[in-house]
Design a protein around this motif. Sequence first.
Motif, PDB file in Angstrom:
ATOM      1  N   MET A   1       0.986  -1.214  -0.063  1.00  0.00           N
ATOM      2  CA  MET A   1       0.021  -0.140  -0.019  1.00  0.00           C
ATOM      3  C   MET A   1       0.874   1.080   0.029  1.00  0.00           C
ATOM      4  N   LEU A   2       1.788   1.242   0.925  1.00  0.00           N
ATOM      5  CA  LEU A   2       2.652   2.330   1.165  1.00  0.00           C
ATOM      6  C   LEU A   2       3.541   2.595  -0.243  1.00  0.00           C
ATOM      7  N   LYS A   3       3.618   1.408  -0.717  1.00  0.00           N
ATOM      8  CA  LYS A   3       4.860   1.589  -1.864  1.00  0.00           C
ATOM      9  C   LYS A   3       3.927   2.272  -3.133  1.00  0.00           C
ATOM     10  N   ARG A   4       2.726   1.837  -3.071  1.00  0.00           N
ATOM     11  CA  ARG A   4       1.729   2.411  -4.215  1.00  0.00           C
ATOM     12  C   ARG A   4       1.605   3.884  -4.001  1.00  0.00           C
ATOM     13  N   ILE A   5       1.296   4.346  -2.652  1.00  0.00           N
ATOM     14  CA  ILE A   5       1.290   5.737  -2.653  1.00  0.00           C
ATOM     15  C   ILE A   5       2.463   6.477  -2.943  1.00  0.00           C
ATOM     16  N   PHE A   6       3.894   5.836  -2.476  1.00  0.00           N
ATOM     17  CA  PHE A   6       4.957   6.488  -2.904  1.00  0.00           C
ATOM     18  C   PHE A   6       5.095   6.640  -4.314  1.00  0.00           C
ATOM     19  N   LYS A   7       4.527   5.399  -5.243  1.00  0.00           N
ATOM     20  CA  LYS A   7       4.681   5.573  -6.505  1.00  0.00           C
ATOM     21  C   LYS A   7       3.866   6.499  -7.293  1.00  0.00           C
ATOM     22  N   ILE A   8       2.754   6.889  -6.583  1.00  0.00           N
ATOM     23  CA  ILE A   8       1.683   7.939  -7.185  1.00  0.00           C
ATOM     24  C   ILE A   8       2.350   9.109  -6.956  1.00  0.00           C
ATOM     25  N   ILE A   9       2.547   9.489  -5.670  1.00  0.00           N
ATOM     26  CA  ILE A   9       3.524  10.773  -5.610  1.00  0.00           C
ATOM     27  C   ILE A   9       4.587  10.907  -6.409  1.00  0.00           C
ATOM     28  N   GLY A  10       5.407   9.762  -6.765  1.00  0.00           N
ATOM     29  CA  GLY A  10       6.509  10.173  -7.643  1.00  0.00           C
ATOM     30  C   GLY A  10       6.114  10.503  -8.834  1.00  0.00           C
ATOM     31  N   ILE A  11       5.178   9.794  -9.476  1.00  0.00           N
ATOM     32  CA  ILE A  11       4.770   9.907 -10.738  1.00  0.00           C
ATOM     33  C   ILE A  11       4.280  11.427 -10.819  1.00  0.00           C
ATOM     34  N   THR A  12       3.559  11.815  -9.835  1.00  0.00           N
ATOM     35  CA  THR A  12       2.900  13.220  -9.783  1.00  0.00           C
ATOM     36  C   THR A  12       3.989  14.354  -9.859  1.00  0.00           C
ATOM     37  N   ILE A  13       5.106  14.008  -9.031  1.00  0.00           N
ATOM     38  CA  ILE A  13       6.016  15.078  -9.087  1.00  0.00           C
ATOM     39  C   ILE A  13       6.979  14.827 -10.367  1.00  0.00           C
ATOM     40  N   GLY A  14       7.177  13.934 -10.745  1.00  0.00           N
ATOM     41  CA  GLY A  14       7.485  13.636 -12.001  1.00  0.00           C
ATOM     42  C   GLY A  14       6.983  14.416 -13.156  1.00  0.00           C
ATOM     43  N   VAL A  15       5.496  14.285 -13.199  1.00  0.00           N
ATOM     44  CA  VAL A  15       4.784  15.038 -14.301  1.00  0.00           C
ATOM     45  C   VAL A  15       4.849  16.515 -14.150  1.00  0.00           C
ATOM     46  N   VAL A  16       4.602  17.135 -12.752  1.00  0.00           N
ATOM     47  CA  VAL A  16       4.727  18.275 -12.671  1.00  0.00           C
ATOM     48  C   VAL A  16       6.208  18.975 -12.995  1.00  0.00           C
ATOM     49  N   VAL A  17       7.195  18.380 -12.827  1.00  0.00           N
ATOM     50  CA  VAL A  17       8.584  18.699 -13.115  1.00  0.00           C
ATOM     51  C   VAL A  17       8.701  18.808 -14.739  1.00  0.00           C
ATOM     52  N   VAL A  18       8.119  17.779 -15.499  1.00  0.00           N
ATOM     53  CA  VAL A  18       8.149  17.799 -17.094  1.00  0.00           C
ATOM     54  C   VAL A  18       7.381  18.865 -17.397  1.00  0.00           C
ATOM     55  N   ILE A  19       6.146  19.262 -16.992  1.00  0.00           N
ATOM     56  CA  ILE A  19       5.541  20.512 -17.463  1.00  0.00           C
ATOM     57  C   ILE A  19       6.069  21.647 -17.167  1.00  0.00           C
ATOM     58  N   ALA A  20       6.692  21.819 -16.111  1.00  0.00           N
ATOM     59  CA  ALA A  20       7.677  22.945 -15.582  1.00  0.00           C
ATOM     60  C   ALA A  20       8.577  23.433 -16.490  1.00  0.00           C
ATOM     61  N   ILE A  21       9.358  22.139 -16.860  1.00  0.00           N
ATOM     62  CA  ILE A  21      10.528  22.254 -17.701  1.00  0.00           C
ATOM     63  C   ILE A  21      10.142  22.866 -19.043  1.00  0.00           C
ATOM     64  N   GLY A  22       8.914  21.967 -19.461  1.00  0.00           N
ATOM     65  CA  GLY A  22       8.320  22.435 -20.834  1.00  0.00           C
ATOM     66  C   GLY A  22       8.075  23.765 -21.003  1.00  0.00           C
ATOM     67  N   ILE A  23       7.297  24.334 -20.189  1.00  0.00           N
ATOM     68  CA  ILE A  23       6.763  25.680 -19.882  1.00  0.00           C
ATOM     69  C   ILE A  23       8.109  26.513 -20.185  1.00  0.00           C
ATOM     70  N   TYR A  24       9.101  26.296 -19.315  1.00  0.00           N
ATOM     71  CA  TYR A  24      10.460  27.060 -19.289  1.00  0.00           C
ATOM     72  C   TYR A  24      11.084  27.047 -20.551  1.00  0.00           C
ATOM     73  N   VAL A  25      11.252  25.946 -21.156  1.00  0.00           N
ATOM     74  CA  VAL A  25      12.038  25.876 -22.398  1.00  0.00           C
ATOM     75  C   VAL A  25      11.168  26.429 -23.579  1.00  0.00           C
ATOM     76  N   LYS A  26       9.914  26.388 -23.397  1.00  0.00           N
ATOM     77  CA  LYS A  26       9.204  27.240 -24.540  1.00  0.00           C
ATOM     78  C   LYS A  26       9.233  28.646 -24.242  1.00  0.00           C
ATOM     79  N   ALA A  27       9.318  29.205 -23.200  1.00  0.00           N
ATOM     80  CA  ALA A  27       9.461  30.553 -23.030  1.00  0.00           C
ATOM     81  C   ALA A  27      11.053  30.907 -23.206  1.00  0.00           C
ATOM     82  N   TYR A  28      11.884  30.129 -23.024  1.00  0.00           N
ATOM     83  CA  TYR A  28      13.193  30.363 -23.366  1.00  0.00           C
ATOM     84  C   TYR A  28      13.303  30.497 -24.636  1.00  0.00           C
ATOM     85  N   LEU A  29      13.189  29.544 -25.573  1.00  0.00           N
ATOM     86  CA  LEU A  29      13.287  29.699 -26.966  1.00  0.00           C
ATOM     87  C   LEU A  29      12.484  30.947 -27.560  1.00  0.00           C
ATOM     88  N   ASN A  30      11.505  30.978 -26.989  1.00  0.00           N
ATOM     89  CA  ASN A  30      10.709  32.140 -27.664  1.00  0.00           C
ATOM     90  C   ASN A  30      11.027  33.526 -27.292  1.00  0.00           C
TER      91      ASN A  30
END
Length: 291
Positions: free
Chosen positions: A1-30
């Motif tokens: 159970m705990l492992k699953r929660i950690f996995k979900i938190i990990g995935i969520t953080i990963g997605v947020v980081v990828v989106i943030a990097i994406g927004i920054y890279v787009k703004a940087y290039l622009n």
Amino acid sequence: MLKRIFKIIGITIGVVVVIAIGIYVKAYLNTENRRNKIFEVSPQQLTIHADSAILEHGKRLVTTKGCNDCHGTDMGGKVFIDDPAIGLLIGTNLTKGKGGLPPDYNINDWVRALKHGLRRDGKPLLFMPSQEYTFLTEQDMGAIIAYCAQLPNVDREFPQHKLGPVGRILTDLDKFPLFPAEKIDHSRMLAKEIKPEVSIEFGKYLSVACEGCHKKTMKGGEAVAPGFPIVADISPTGNAARWTTDQFIQTLRTGITPENKHLKPQEMPWTMTKAYTDVELKALHLYLKSL
Ligand code: HEC
Ligand code: HEC
């Protein structure tokens, strides 16, 4: 159970980081793309006269148009934004001293900067509010150039400008005026001159200096940058519409409103409006009331 929660938190953080990097890279290039764009303009030819009355007029305009706020009281340049998130922005040393303009900086170069918001190589000047100065009359722009071109040398060197992630993202979202050159009609010719009198026309001419924050409608609205107050409505629907002309003048000279509110000069630039003449402030008030 705990492992699953950690996995979900990990995935969520990963997605947020990828989106943030994406927004920054787009703004940087622009922003890099726009920063390197070359505008082809042929600056309007101005003939500069420099008698003592013109130099005196130019000196006053350098205060009343806000040049000092960003380029320093001696026009030898200053850092006016230094924030790791927004960036490091420096008002150029406009004298011919060390760190200043090149010795052969000529009248065309001045016009290219003031009227078009461009540097010599045709690339946009960062944050230099030429979208306002492009509406100056030939007479006023000429007086500013005459005054600035004879400034005593100031030796003051600066590092390069830096753009922070928030500055780039806000620029990409069109919430930060980093490239005024993009907003200018480069083919428009300057008006010759305007009569300084208590008229709606002269008030409108002066109100260009308020538009950047209070908007064309003078109704203000959202803060100019994160951490700044909401911009007041100074049109007939706002609080200031109830003031007499004397109270309006008093406020713009002292930064204290009739309601005893103390305006901070870095938020509402009354240190600039303090230098306006009675005629200028009366004309502004007349224009605001006419909206
Ligand atoms: C809000 C701040 C701000 C105000 C107000 C301002 N400037 Fe600037 N100005 C800048 C910045 C920042 C730069 C440097 C831009 C760059 O290098 O990309 C600049 C650059 C310039 C340049 C171009 C120098 C070059 O490298 O070619 C000139 C000329 C100039 N300003 C004149 C003026 C004058 C005259 C006024 C008043 C009428 C004025 N500025 C008001 C911020 C300002
Ligand atoms: C750099 C942005 C900026 C510029 C430029 C600016 N203002 Fe303001 N002004 C503000 C902000 C922000 C406030 C509200 C300040 C607060 O709430 O503390 C304000 C408040 C005022 C008020 C007080 C309104 C009230 O009801 O208390 C008056 C009057 C005013 N401005 C007039 C002007 C005029 C006239 C000009 C042009 C000559 C001008 N301002 C240019 C940002 C600006």
